[in-house]
Design a protein around this motif. Structure first.
Motif, mmCIF file in Angstrom:
data_model
loop_
_atom_site.group_PDB
_atom_site.id
_atom_site.type_symbol
_atom_site.label_atom_id
_atom_site.label_comp_id
_atom_site.label_asym_id
_atom_site.label_seq_id
_atom_site.Cartn_x
_atom_site.Cartn_y
_atom_site.Cartn_z
ATOM 1 N N VAL A 1 -1.433 -1.096 -12.480
ATOM 2 C CA VAL A 1 -0.812 -1.269 -13.791
ATOM 3 C C VAL A 1 0.178 -0.123 -14.011
ATOM 4 O O VAL A 1 -0.139 1.042 -13.791
ATOM 5 C CB VAL A 1 -1.878 -1.295 -14.901
ATOM 6 N N LEU A 2 1.392 -0.460 -14.466
ATOM 7 C CA LEU A 2 2.454 0.526 -14.609
ATOM 8 C C LEU A 2 2.604 1.044 -16.035
ATOM 9 O O LEU A 2 3.349 1.986 -16.264
ATOM 10 C CB LEU A 2 3.780 -0.076 -14.138
ATOM 11 N N GLY A 3 1.932 0.428 -16.979
ATOM 12 C CA GLY A 3 2.007 0.894 -18.353
ATOM 13 C C GLY A 3 1.160 0.012 -19.240
ATOM 14 O O GLY A 3 0.873 -1.151 -18.919
ATOM 15 N N ARG A 4 0.771 0.549 -20.400
ATOM 16 C CA ARG A 4 -0.061 -0.221 -21.321
ATOM 17 C C ARG A 4 0.162 0.274 -22.738
ATOM 18 O O ARG A 4 0.195 1.474 -22.987
ATOM 19 C CB ARG A 4 -1.530 -0.090 -20.932
ATOM 20 N N ILE A 5 0.371 -0.663 -23.658
ATOM 21 C CA ILE A 5 0.413 -0.367 -25.083
ATOM 22 C C ILE A 5 -0.488 -1.393 -25.771
ATOM 23 O O ILE A 5 -0.181 -2.587 -25.771
ATOM 24 C CB ILE A 5 1.830 -0.468 -25.679
ATOM 25 N N GLY A 6 -1.573 -0.936 -26.341
ATOM 26 C CA GLY A 6 -2.487 -1.854 -27.008
ATOM 27 C C GLY A 6 -2.989 -2.917 -26.053
ATOM 28 O O GLY A 6 -3.498 -2.620 -24.965
ATOM 29 N N ASN A 7 -2.794 -4.166 -26.430
ATOM 30 C CA ASN A 7 -3.266 -5.268 -25.595
ATOM 31 C C ASN A 7 -2.239 -5.702 -24.546
ATOM 32 O O ASN A 7 -2.515 -6.600 -23.751
ATOM 33 C CB ASN A 7 -3.618 -6.478 -26.477
ATOM 34 N N LEU A 8 -1.056 -5.073 -24.528
ATOM 35 C CA LEU A 8 -0.016 -5.420 -23.560
ATOM 36 C C LEU A 8 -0.036 -4.467 -22.382
ATOM 37 O O LEU A 8 -0.249 -3.265 -22.542
ATOM 38 C CB LEU A 8 1.363 -5.373 -24.219
ATOM 39 N N GLU A 9 0.184 -5.005 -21.178
ATOM 40 C CA GLU A 9 0.304 -4.159 -19.995
ATOM 41 C C GLU A 9 1.395 -4.702 -19.090
ATOM 42 O O GLU A 9 1.763 -5.881 -19.174
ATOM 43 C CB GLU A 9 -1.016 -4.065 -19.235
ATOM 44 N N THR A 10 1.937 -3.836 -18.245
ATOM 45 C CA THR A 10 2.971 -4.237 -17.301
ATOM 46 C C THR A 10 2.561 -3.859 -15.890
ATOM 47 O O THR A 10 1.968 -2.793 -15.662
ATOM 48 C CB THR A 10 4.334 -3.613 -17.658
ATOM 49 N N ARG A 11 2.872 -4.739 -14.954
ATOM 50 C CA ARG A 11 2.616 -4.522 -13.533
ATOM 51 C C ARG A 11 3.425 -5.538 -12.747
ATOM 52 O O ARG A 11 4.024 -6.463 -13.317
ATOM 53 C CB ARG A 11 1.132 -4.660 -13.213
ATOM 54 N N LEU A 12 3.430 -5.378 -11.410
ATOM 55 C CA LEU A 12 4.070 -6.370 -10.556
ATOM 56 C C LEU A 12 3.150 -7.580 -10.376
ATOM 57 O O LEU A 12 1.927 -7.466 -10.452
ATOM 58 C CB LEU A 12 4.385 -5.770 -9.191
ATOM 59 N N ALA A 13 3.772 -8.733 -10.137
ATOM 60 C CA ALA A 13 2.996 -9.931 -9.830
ATOM 61 C C ALA A 13 2.191 -9.708 -8.556
ATOM 62 O O ALA A 13 2.682 -9.136 -7.581
ATOM 63 C CB ALA A 13 3.920 -11.131 -9.668
ATOM 64 N N ARG A 14 0.950 -10.172 -8.575
ATOM 65 C CA ARG A 14 0.046 -9.972 -7.444
ATOM 66 C C ARG A 14 -0.076 -11.199 -6.546
ATOM 67 O O ARG A 14 -0.451 -11.074 -5.387
ATOM 68 C CB ARG A 14 -1.345 -9.602 -7.964
ATOM 69 N N THR A 15 0.184 -12.378 -7.112
ATOM 70 C CA THR A 15 -0.079 -13.622 -6.386
ATOM 71 C C THR A 15 1.075 -14.601 -6.596
ATOM 72 O O THR A 15 1.884 -14.471 -7.515
ATOM 73 C CB THR A 15 -1.370 -14.288 -6.891
ATOM 74 N N ASP B 1 -7.051 -15.420 -23.992
ATOM 75 C CA ASP B 1 -8.120 -15.921 -23.141
ATOM 76 C C ASP B 1 -7.533 -16.665 -21.950
ATOM 77 O O ASP B 1 -6.508 -17.352 -22.065
ATOM 78 C CB ASP B 1 -9.034 -16.872 -23.926
ATOM 79 N N GLY B 2 -8.199 -16.533 -20.805
ATOM 80 C CA GLY B 2 -7.756 -17.255 -19.625
ATOM 81 C C GLY B 2 -7.457 -16.337 -18.472
ATOM 82 O O GLY B 2 -7.746 -15.129 -18.491
ATOM 83 N N ASP B 3 -6.875 -16.906 -17.436
ATOM 84 C CA ASP B 3 -6.499 -16.158 -16.247
ATOM 85 C C ASP B 3 -5.228 -15.356 -16.502
ATOM 86 O O ASP B 3 -4.517 -15.602 -17.490
ATOM 87 C CB ASP B 3 -6.270 -17.128 -15.080
ATOM 88 N N PRO B 4 -4.913 -14.381 -15.616
ATOM 89 C CA PRO B 4 -3.675 -13.617 -15.794
ATOM 90 C C PRO B 4 -2.434 -14.498 -15.923
ATOM 91 O O PRO B 4 -1.509 -14.154 -16.675
ATOM 92 C CB PRO B 4 -3.616 -12.741 -14.532
#
Length: 288
Positions: free
Chosen positions: A25-39, A91-94
């Motif tokens: 994970v490259l950053g997070r604010i509250g319930n939001l986060e940023t990262r590269l796609a994994r799949t 709710d749910g998958d990424p």
């Protein structure tokens, strides 16, 4: 190509949280986060977000197969990295949580795979030749779902871009940024303001391809109100401006995407200390 949220402010108190060094994970604010796609499924979901913004909202035209699948897809998706913003409270998958995306293409990858996307609109080869010792990265296909077009989301996208740039030793960022519609004259004030005040020159100069060139010098400089021009600029371009970006000489009309495009050029050395301190202080901890 296109983004509509408001630009980030470096002095906002909702600073980006620093993830664990072992996390991707490259950053997070509250319930939001940023990262590269994994799949591949996450990339597919990002393409679905792009479809909702570019085709359903902005009336871009895509191939019949893309319309059937409701995905914005092109050949560069196979070679780019896909930066995501996810709302972890959904709710749910990424795949169900993706609310924003950016596409990243490093110079070394582009050169092994047929070049940069934006070379179809702008003559970038002279720029690359003038900087043989620098590493470029193209940013593109930026979009955020309507309910998430906030300062926090933009901060996370830039946090991810900056961490990725640090990790790969990037020297300069560039890419297309868009005005809605295919009539540059409708954006005469904003385009003229960019032409007179932010046009890249000398070693950083970039021009629209000759056969696609549309003049941005549509108003005399004395007729331009900077305040009104700033109001007329798309939020993404204003965000780039605050970071220290320059723009191309000439714009390009993209009929497929229903936009008028300018190229943004942002050398890392041009980014103001205010923003380097804001993004760099966090990003450096997880750019390795």
């Amino acid at each position: 190509m296109l983004n509509r949220p408001s630009s980030a402010a470096a002095d906002d108190r909702s600073a980006v949280a620093i993830p664990s060094p072992t996390s991707d994970v490259l950053g997070r604010i509250g319930n939001l986060e940023t990262r590269l796609a994994r799949t591949d499924r996450e990339i597919d979901a990002a393409q679905a977000v792009r479809y909702r913004v570019f085709i359903e909202e902005m009336n871009a035209k895509v191939a019949p197969e893309a319309m059937r699948r409701k995905r914005d897809v092109d050949a560069w998706d196979e070679i780019c990295e896909h930066l995501l913003v996810l709302d972890r409270s959904i709710d749910g998958d990424p795949e169900d949580q993706i609310v924003g995306t950016y596409r990243l293409l490093r110079q070394d990858v582009a050169e092994r795979n047929g070049g940069f996307y934006s070379a179809s609109e702008f003559d970038i080869e002279p720029l690359l030749r003038r900087h043989p010792d620098q590493r470029f990265m193209e940013l593109g296909r930026s979009c955020v779902l309507p309910n998430y077009r906030t300062k926090r989301t933009v901060e996370l996208l830039w946090q991810g871009n900056w961490a990725y740039a640090l990790k790969h030793g990037i020297s300069a960022l560039f890419g297309c940024a868009s005005f809605h519609g295919t009539q540059p004259e409708e954006h005469a004030l904003a385009l003229s303001f960019l032409h007179h005040n932010l046009r890249a020159r000398d070693e950083w100069a970039v021009e629209a391809r000759r056969e696609l060139f549309r003049n941005m010098d549509l108003m005399p400089v004395e007729a331009i109100s900077a305040r009104k021009a700033m109001t007329a600029l798309p939020p993404l371009i204003k965000g780039y401006m605050r970071l220290g970006a320059m723009v191309s000489t000439g714009a390009v009309v993209d009929h497929a995407f229903n936009t008028t495009d300018v190229m943004i050029i942002l050398p890392i050395t041009s980014i103001s200390d205010r923003y380097l301190n804001y993004y760099g202080a966090d990003a450096g901890r997880f750019a390795s």
